[in-house]
Design a protein around this motif. Structure first.
Motif, PDB file in Angstrom:
ATOM      1  N   ASP A  62       0.959  -1.182  -0.014  1.00  0.00           N
ATOM      2  CA  ASP A  62      -0.129  -0.109   0.053  1.00  0.00           C
ATOM      3  C   ASP A  62       0.939   1.292  -0.085  1.00  0.00           C
ATOM      4  N   SER A  65       2.198   1.707  -3.365  1.00  0.00           N
ATOM      5  CA  SER A  65       1.041   1.987  -4.463  1.00  0.00           C
ATOM      6  C   SER A  65       0.645   3.834  -4.220  1.00  0.00           C
ATOM      7  N   ASP A  66       0.728   4.024  -2.939  1.00  0.00           N
ATOM      8  CA  ASP A  66       0.432   5.373  -2.526  1.00  0.00           C
ATOM      9  C   ASP A  66       1.450   6.332  -3.069  1.00  0.00           C
TER      10      ASP A  66
END
Length: 111
Positions: A62, A65-66
């Motif tokens: 995450d 991805s962020d």
């Protein structure tokens, strides 16, 4: 488990990072041609990234991805024009915080 050299990780990760950035930029409403211009690559490369013909299919954390989504938004908005430093930081995230590798060193850097 033996740890891979950072250059190996960079070699495997960079196409996936570029593919993810291109995908995010298209989702933000840019054309493939505009994405190619901003990322300084051929439109055919963007097309291949988006179709899955080029770039590795890696599942990013995450956090990674962020960071990719934020970079894409900043490129789309014109907040930044050269993504290299941010791509290096994303690569560091992928390598679990290891320091910059020789692949990330600037060739113009004076010793």
């Amino acid at each position: 488990m033996e740890k891979l050299p950072c250059e190996t990780i960079v070699w495997d990760s960079l196409p996936a990072i570029r593919a993810a950035i291109a995908g995010e930029m298209v989702r933000c409403g840019l054309s493939q041609k505009m994405v190619a211009t901003i990322l300084n690559m051929a439109p055919s490369a963007v097309s291949q990234y988006l179709s899955g013909k080029r770039g590795y299919r890696i599942v990013f954390s995450d956090e990674v991805s962020d960071a990719i989504a934020e970079l894409a938004r900043d490129l789309v908005s014109g907040k930044i024009s050269d993504p290299r430093d941010r791509i290096c930081r994303i690569c560091v995230l992928i390598r679990d915080g290891d320091t910059m590798c020789s692949a990330c060193d600037s060739p113009n850097k004076e010793g």
